[in-house]
Design a protein around this motif. Structure first.
Motif, mmCIF file in Angstrom:
data_model
loop_
_atom_site.group_PDB
_atom_site.id
_atom_site.type_symbol
_atom_site.label_atom_id
_atom_site.label_comp_id
_atom_site.label_asym_id
_atom_site.label_seq_id
_atom_site.Cartn_x
_atom_site.Cartn_y
_atom_site.Cartn_z
ATOM 1 N N UNK A 72 -27.518 29.149 32.175
ATOM 2 C CA UNK A 72 -28.269 30.204 31.149
ATOM 3 C C UNK A 72 -28.145 31.216 31.391
ATOM 4 N N UNK A 73 -27.061 31.955 31.517
ATOM 5 C CA UNK A 73 -26.631 33.313 31.582
ATOM 6 C C UNK A 73 -26.508 33.905 32.890
ATOM 7 N N UNK A 74 -26.679 33.194 34.039
ATOM 8 C CA UNK A 74 -26.406 33.843 35.346
ATOM 9 C C UNK A 74 -25.904 32.440 36.285
ATOM 10 N N UNK A 75 -25.423 32.860 37.293
ATOM 11 C CA UNK A 75 -25.016 32.105 38.268
ATOM 12 C C UNK A 75 -26.075 31.819 39.350
ATOM 13 N N UNK B 250 -20.638 45.884 37.901
ATOM 14 C CA UNK B 250 -22.070 45.703 37.355
ATOM 15 C C UNK B 250 -22.336 44.421 36.545
ATOM 16 N N UNK B 251 -21.382 44.119 35.998
ATOM 17 C CA UNK B 251 -21.401 42.698 35.205
ATOM 18 C C UNK B 251 -21.623 41.378 36.225
ATOM 19 N N UNK B 252 -20.788 41.365 37.061
ATOM 20 C CA UNK B 252 -20.874 40.508 37.982
ATOM 21 C C UNK B 252 -22.397 40.346 38.745
ATOM 22 N N UNK C 123 -26.791 35.430 40.948
ATOM 23 C CA UNK C 123 -28.118 35.550 41.295
ATOM 24 C C UNK C 123 -28.142 35.593 43.066
ATOM 25 N N UNK C 124 -27.296 34.483 43.363
ATOM 26 C CA UNK C 124 -26.775 34.273 45.001
ATOM 27 C C UNK C 124 -25.399 33.765 45.150
#
Length: 375
Positions: free
Chosen positions: A152-155, A237-239, A244-245
């Protein structure tokens, strides 16, 4: 004259000299005529350069082992994402997933592998590579244009891979002249009745260039030229915004600030490659040659720490692979003198870890975010 050269000449005629960073971005990534986005073989024997994954599947096997170690250090989450920037032909993705399926089935069961690719031509090539791999493995692969597209937009848990990515980011060119830092712009000059690209000095296009050197306590020698990769900070910055973790693994050729801007590198590290030959002039053969510059690992570490990415490890590629046990493979063959396949493996190991091979100038940076400090 190519269409890309005409486009850039028109830009200069309309707006004046352009930064080399803008020039390099068009030469490599123009949607229609850029080196990486246009059709044609770039990697391997018939291309312009080799990468470690093209040497032997052993490189992917070692990275699979590293991924397993990171997954284990992160307490074996039930879902694990691997996102690879700039996956080239897809060979590395194929070899990593095949090795996980073969050697680490518990991690393989949790895996989703994302290939971050903006080139439609390369996507087609990657899909061809990955659909001819091991039967049933292709459902593990997904394609996105940007990291933010991973739902959902992040790992939440996973690893981001960048193998020979950052060296191809557009760079600003600067030089020290008269005690001041100048930027080198691309302009036009007349040569035998034709307009050709040439470098001209000018004031810095952004104060970030001076801040870049001040923050590292670097002073160039008089007349010394160097490259500045500001896009690497945007990429980090994008990474960190979408991780998240987990971990970021950067493999590239480069050095620390102290080494990169040493006086002996008077002309910088900008290089071009065409058909495995070094080309001195980056202003020719637009869209037809690779353009690269050494990566500054000091700034990746500093900028990463500002963005909550903690340095876990910075080592040479040979040491990284040795730490993973690549030399132990030599002990696994009881009769290597009669095995032609083992001869190939031995040759690959030499290429990856011995001085003079591909590993000689490559470094590996591991950064982590929100993973236990004790791991």
């Amino acid at each position: 004259m190519s269409d890309l050269a005409k486009l850039i000449q028109q830009e200069i005629a309309t707006s004046g000299p352009i930064t080399f960073a803008w020039f390099m971005e068009q030469a490599l990534y123009h949607p229609q005529w850029g080196y990486y986005t246009s059709p044609g073989t770039k990697i391997g024997r018939t291309g312009d350069f080799y990468t470690a994954p093209t040497v032997n599947p052993l490189f992917g096997t070692m990275l699979a082992r590293w991924l397993y170690q990171m997954w284990d250090a992160a307490d074996r989450p039930a879902q694990w994402v691997v996102a690879e920037y700039g996956p080239g032909t897809g060979i590395l993705a194929r070899d990593i997933v095949a090795a996980l399926r073969r050697n680490h089935p518990d991690l393989y069961a949790t895996l989703n592998y994302y290939l971050i690719e903006i080139s439609d031509t390369l996507k087609e090539l990657q899909q061809q590579t990955l659909t001819t791999g091991e039967p049933g493995a292709d459902h593990k692969f997904h394609w996105v244009n940007r990291l933010a597209e991973i739902s959902p937009g992040y790992i939440t848990n996973g690893c981001i891979l960048a193998n020979e990515l950052v060296d191809a980011f557009p760079v600003h060119l600067v030089r020290q002249s008269g005690g001041e830092l100048q930027e080198m712009y691309v302009s036009l000059s007349n040569k035998e009745g034709d307009s050709v690209f040439t470098f001209v000095p000018g004031p810095l296009s952004t104060p970030e260039l001076a801040e870049y050197f001040n923050s590292q306590n670097v002073q160039l020698e008089e007349g010394q030229r160097a490259e500045v990769n500001l896009q690497a900070r945007e990429w980090l910055a994008e990474v960190t915004a979408h991780l998240q973790r987990g971990y970021l693994l950067t493999i590239d050729y480069g050095a620390t600030s102290e080494e990169l801007y040493a006086p002996f590198r008077h002309d910088g590290t900008l290089r071009c490659f065409h058909k495995h030959h070094l080309v001195d002039n980056p202003l020719t053969n637009l869209g037809g040659q690779d353009i690269t510059a050494h990566v500054n690992f000091s700034t990746l570490i500093t900028w990463g720490e500002q963005l909550e990415l903690r340095k876990k490890e910075l080592v040479s590629q040979p040491q990284f692979l040795i730490n993973l046990g690549i030399l132990d493979i030599l002990k696994e063959q009881p009769d290597y003198t009669q095995d032609p396949e083992f001869a190939k493996i031995t040759s690959a190991i030499k290429q990856l870890v011995l001085p003079g091979g591909m590993g000689g100038i490559f470094k590996v940076l591991v950064q982590e975010k929100a993973v236990s400090q004790g791991n």
